[in-house]
Enzyme design. Structure first.
Site, PDB file in Angstrom:
ATOM      1  N   PRO A 124       0.830  -1.216   0.000  1.00  0.00           N
ATOM      2  CA  PRO A 124       0.000   0.000   0.000  1.00  0.00           C
ATOM      3  C   PRO A 124       0.858   1.259   0.000  1.00  0.00           C
ATOM      4  O   PRO A 124       1.777   1.384   0.806  1.00  0.00           O
ATOM      5  CB  PRO A 124      -0.800  -0.116   1.312  1.00  0.00           C
ATOM      6  CG  PRO A 124      -0.133  -1.166   2.126  1.00  0.00           C
ATOM      7  CD  PRO A 124       0.630  -2.043   1.182  1.00  0.00           C
ATOM      8  N   TYR A 129       1.041   5.415  13.409  1.00  0.00           N
ATOM      9  CA  TYR A 129      -0.323   5.924  13.266  1.00  0.00           C
ATOM     10  C   TYR A 129      -1.201   5.435  14.425  1.00  0.00           C
ATOM     11  O   TYR A 129      -0.711   4.806  15.364  1.00  0.00           O
ATOM     12  CB  TYR A 129      -0.870   5.549  11.886  1.00  0.00           C
ATOM     13  CG  TYR A 129      -0.070   6.211  10.772  1.00  0.00           C
ATOM     14  CD1 TYR A 129       0.090   7.600  10.749  1.00  0.00           C
ATOM     15  CD2 TYR A 129       0.570   5.472   9.782  1.00  0.00           C
ATOM     16  CE1 TYR A 129       0.841   8.225   9.766  1.00  0.00           C
ATOM     17  CE2 TYR A 129       1.328   6.093   8.794  1.00  0.00           C
ATOM     18  CZ  TYR A 129       1.463   7.469   8.797  1.00  0.00           C
ATOM     19  OH  TYR A 129       2.217   8.100   7.830  1.00  0.00           O
ATOM     20  N   ARG A 175      -1.003  -4.789   9.340  1.00  0.00           N
ATOM     21  CA  ARG A 175       0.392  -4.334   9.212  1.00  0.00           C
ATOM     22  C   ARG A 175       0.920  -3.868  10.569  1.00  0.00           C
ATOM     23  O   ARG A 175       0.298  -3.039  11.227  1.00  0.00           O
ATOM     24  CB  ARG A 175       0.517  -3.199   8.188  1.00  0.00           C
ATOM     25  CG  ARG A 175       1.945  -2.672   8.092  1.00  0.00           C
ATOM     26  CD  ARG A 175       2.192  -1.796   6.875  1.00  0.00           C
ATOM     27  NE  ARG A 175       2.577  -2.606   5.717  1.00  0.00           N
ATOM     28  CZ  ARG A 175       3.225  -2.128   4.648  1.00  0.00           C
ATOM     29  NH1 ARG A 175       3.532  -0.841   4.565  1.00  0.00           N
ATOM     30  NH2 ARG A 175       3.546  -2.910   3.644  1.00  0.00           N
ATOM     31  N   LEU A 178      12.541  -2.863   0.674  1.00  0.00           N
ATOM     32  CA  LEU A 178      13.706  -3.059  -0.191  1.00  0.00           C
ATOM     33  C   LEU A 178      13.836  -4.493  -0.680  1.00  0.00           C
ATOM     34  O   LEU A 178      14.896  -5.099  -0.617  1.00  0.00           O
ATOM     35  CB  LEU A 178      14.988  -2.578   0.505  1.00  0.00           C
ATOM     36  CG  LEU A 178      15.132  -1.049   0.596  1.00  0.00           C
ATOM     37  CD1 LEU A 178      16.409  -0.662   1.342  1.00  0.00           C
ATOM     38  CD2 LEU A 178      15.141  -0.391  -0.786  1.00  0.00           C
ATOM     39  N   GLY A 191       7.089  -2.141  -2.966  1.00  0.00           N
ATOM     40  CA  GLY A 191       6.569  -0.778  -3.062  1.00  0.00           C
ATOM     41  C   GLY A 191       7.242  -0.013  -4.180  1.00  0.00           C
ATOM     42  O   GLY A 191       6.827  -0.041  -5.345  1.00  0.00           O
ATOM     43  N   ARG A 192       8.341   0.669  -3.825  1.00  0.00           N
ATOM     44  CA  ARG A 192       8.945   1.610  -4.767  1.00  0.00           C
ATOM     45  C   ARG A 192       9.470   0.950  -6.028  1.00  0.00           C
ATOM     46  O   ARG A 192       9.428   1.551  -7.110  1.00  0.00           O
ATOM     47  CB  ARG A 192      10.040   2.407  -4.047  1.00  0.00           C
ATOM     48  CG  ARG A 192       9.459   3.360  -3.008  1.00  0.00           C
ATOM     49  CD  ARG A 192      10.486   3.770  -1.994  1.00  0.00           C
ATOM     50  NE  ARG A 192      10.924   2.630  -1.198  1.00  0.00           N
ATOM     51  CZ  ARG A 192      11.833   2.680  -0.244  1.00  0.00           C
ATOM     52  NH1 ARG A 192      12.412   3.831   0.042  1.00  0.00           N
ATOM     53  NH2 ARG A 192      12.156   1.606   0.432  1.00  0.00           N
TER      54      ARG A 192
HETATM   55  C1  LIG Z   1       4.995   7.003  -1.649  1.00  0.00           C
HETATM   56  C2  LIG Z   1       4.820   5.999  -0.550  1.00  0.00           C
HETATM   57  C3  LIG Z   1       3.608   5.912   0.103  1.00  0.00           C
HETATM   58  C4  LIG Z   1       3.422   4.980   1.128  1.00  0.00           C
HETATM   59  N1  LIG Z   1       2.175   4.857   1.713  1.00  0.00           N
HETATM   60  C5  LIG Z   1       1.951   3.856   2.585  1.00  0.00           C
HETATM   61  C6  LIG Z   1       0.651   3.570   3.052  1.00  0.00           C
HETATM   62  O1  LIG Z   1      -0.352   4.178   2.623  1.00  0.00           O
HETATM   63  N2  LIG Z   1       0.506   2.590   3.958  1.00  0.00           N
HETATM   64  C7  LIG Z   1       1.576   1.847   4.418  1.00  0.00           C
HETATM   65  O2  LIG Z   1       1.399   0.971   5.258  1.00  0.00           O
HETATM   66  N3  LIG Z   1       2.808   2.072   3.948  1.00  0.00           N
HETATM   67  C8  LIG Z   1       3.022   3.011   3.031  1.00  0.00           C
HETATM   68  N4  LIG Z   1       4.263   3.158   2.486  1.00  0.00           N
HETATM   69  C9  LIG Z   1       5.303   2.162   2.800  1.00  0.00           C
HETATM   70  C10 LIG Z   1       5.317   1.063   1.731  1.00  0.00           C
HETATM   71  O3  LIG Z   1       4.111   0.313   1.754  1.00  0.00           O
HETATM   72  C11 LIG Z   1       6.497   0.084   1.948  1.00  0.00           C
HETATM   73  O4  LIG Z   1       6.309  -0.561   3.174  1.00  0.00           O
HETATM   74  C12 LIG Z   1       7.830   0.798   1.936  1.00  0.00           C
HETATM   75  O5  LIG Z   1       7.926   1.692   0.839  1.00  0.00           O
HETATM   76  C13 LIG Z   1       9.002  -0.183   1.874  1.00  0.00           C
HETATM   77  O6  LIG Z   1       8.893  -1.016   0.759  1.00  0.00           O
HETATM   78  P1  LIG Z   1       9.753  -0.721  -0.606  1.00  0.00           P
HETATM   79  O7  LIG Z   1      11.216  -0.674  -0.211  1.00  0.00           O
HETATM   80  O8  LIG Z   1       9.446  -1.912  -1.482  1.00  0.00           O
HETATM   81  O9  LIG Z   1       9.278   0.562  -1.164  1.00  0.00           O
HETATM   82  C14 LIG Z   1       4.487   4.119   1.499  1.00  0.00           C
HETATM   83  C15 LIG Z   1       5.711   4.233   0.857  1.00  0.00           C
HETATM   84  C16 LIG Z   1       5.889   5.138  -0.171  1.00  0.00           C
HETATM   85  C17 LIG Z   1       7.216   5.197  -0.881  1.00  0.00           C
END
Ligand SMILES: Cc1cc2nc3c(=O)[nH]c(=O)nc-3n(C[C@H](O)[C@H](O)[C@H](O)COP(=O)(O)O)c2cc1C
Length: 390
Positions: A26, A189, A237, A309, A331-332
């Site tokens: 998310p 949160y 989560r 990551l 995510g990213r």
């Molecule tokens: C732009 C952005 C928005 C995010 N919004 C949420 C969110 O709405 N809810 C949540 O639990 N985590 C949120 N995250 C965290 C991501 O879900 C994820 O846990 C985090 O980016 C690490 O994963 P990654 O390295 O694959 O990006 C957000 C991250 C990014 C970069």
């Protein structure tokens, strides 16, 4: 013979079958208008469904207008939000993916500008409903940061109303057609604030001991489960550890309590209790949070989703093979490459990898691959020419 990759094996969760174990984590996109989703959300979530993802998660969607992190968060605190969301669930499911929604409330971390405008606390704001000022509420009157305003501590009747708001939003999520619901209990949160000895300084039924601090999360899950059908999976989560005394031991205990109340999957993130978004010591490594998913899975005997990551196909596959997690959330890297599942299928040697995409894409890419012009997506590595050509 090479074993078929686990990443592309379906996974059954209650009455749902995911086509693979790749999840879009998310991520808030700050594109909602007064709580309503826009065409952006349809485009954004739709492209991951068309990219072959198994489970596409809609960003943190708020159960109460006061709980929005920014004025651009989506909401589910009233029925009027349902039709916009339904359009998205129909599209995503129509392309073979399952769709999840994360429900959230930011508590004392609400009411900020969007990240690219500084993510600064907004001194005041008229709110997203016609109910006067946008008030910050939390378990205790403890500010999230030196720059943030002190929230007002929720009264006991207000806590009951808040629990009811989570349940009502879960019912709406079901009506909007979501397959999976995730309760956002992480990242500093509202639910995490109740769990945290730093943010929760109550001395009533909701604070004062680890069990009492857990009570709000438990009641929210019980109420959500009452409104969320038994055949649909429920995720939660957690911040497995945080910067203010949140320990893995406490999280394992929480995971056990939640699993006993109908949570099927613990999504294992970290941090968020202070201005730092994750614990600094953990920040730079690939898969820095996977260890927590592994420990919670082993010690609480509950399925887990790993996140943070996770970038490479081999890395994701190893996480599943080693038994660290049941699902891998990305995510990213998916923002970078919405067709990540196709690349992973190619990398892991899945037969007919282009079938991961809808035929409108997959048919042509497979044809191009067979004609010798390369099936690999990268323009900066090899370009389009035959092997060896510049
Ligand atoms: C732009 C952005 C928005 C995010 N919004 C949420 C969110 O709405 N809810 C949540 O639990 N985590 C949120 N995250 C965290 C991501 O879900 C994820 O846990 C985090 O980016 C690490 O994963 P990654 O390295 O694959 O990006 C957000 C991250 C990014 C970069």
């Amino acid at each position: 013979m090479q074993q078929a990759p686990l990443l592309f094996q379906p996974l059954a969760l209650r009455g749902l079958i995911l086509r693979n174990r790749i999840v879009l984590s998310p991520m808030l996109t700050y594109a909602a208008e007064r709580g309503h989703v826009t065409d952006w959300h349809l485009m954004h979530l739709g492209k991951f469904a068309a990219g072959g993802t198994g489970l596409v998660f809609m960003e943190s969607t708020k159960v109460d207008p006061r709980g929005c992190t920014t004025p651009r968060d989506p909401g589910l605190w009233k029925d009027e939000f349902i039709p916009g969301l339904e359009r998205i669930t129909r599209f995503v499911k129509g392309h073979g993916a399952a769709i999840g929604i994360q429900l959230g409330h930011s508590g004392r971390k609400a009411r900020n500008s969007v990240p690219w405008e500084g993510r600064a606390p907004l001194a005041s704001h008229p709110g997203l409903e016609d109910d006067g000022d946008w008030e910050l509420v939390a378990p205790s009157a403890v500010a999230a940061s030196p720059a943030a305003e002190r929230p007002r501590a929720l009264t006991l009747p207000e806590i009951q109303d808040m629990v009811a708001a989570w349940g009502a939003a879960a019912g709406r999520a079901h009506r909007a057609g979501f397959d999976v619901l995730e309760v956002h209990g992480a990242h500093g949160y509202l639910l995490h604030q109740f769990l945290s000895p730093a943010a929760n300084q109550r001395n009533d039924a909701y604070g004062g001991s680890p069990e009492k601090r857990m009570r709000f999360a438990v009641e929210v899950v019980e109420e959500v489960r009452r409104h969320w059908p038994a055949e649909k999976p429920l995720f939660f989560r957690v911040s497995a550890i945080d910067e203010e005394g949140g320990t893995i031991e406490a999280t394992v205990a929480l995971a056990r309590a939640l699993h006993a109340r109908g949570v099927d999957m613990i999504d294992c993130s970290t941090g968020g209790m202070t201005a730092r978004s994750i614990t600094e010591a953990d920040r730079p490594r690939l898969g820095y949070q996977v260890q927590h998913a592994a420990r919670i899975r082993a010690e609480a005997a509950v399925a887990t989703m790993a996140v943070g990551l996770i970038i490479h196909a081999d890395q994701a596959e190893a996480i599943l093979r080693e038994g660290s997690a049941d699902l891998v959330a990305i995510g990213r890297e998916m923002l970078h490459n919405p067709n990540w599942p196709l690349d992973a299928a190619q990398k892991l040697g899945v037969p007919a990898p282009f079938a991961v995409l809808p035929p409108a894409y997959g048919y042509w890419l497979e044809k191009r691959d067979r004609s010798g012009f390369g099936g690999r997506p990268s323009t900066w590595q090899a370009g389009m020419g035959p092997a060896g050509a510049p």
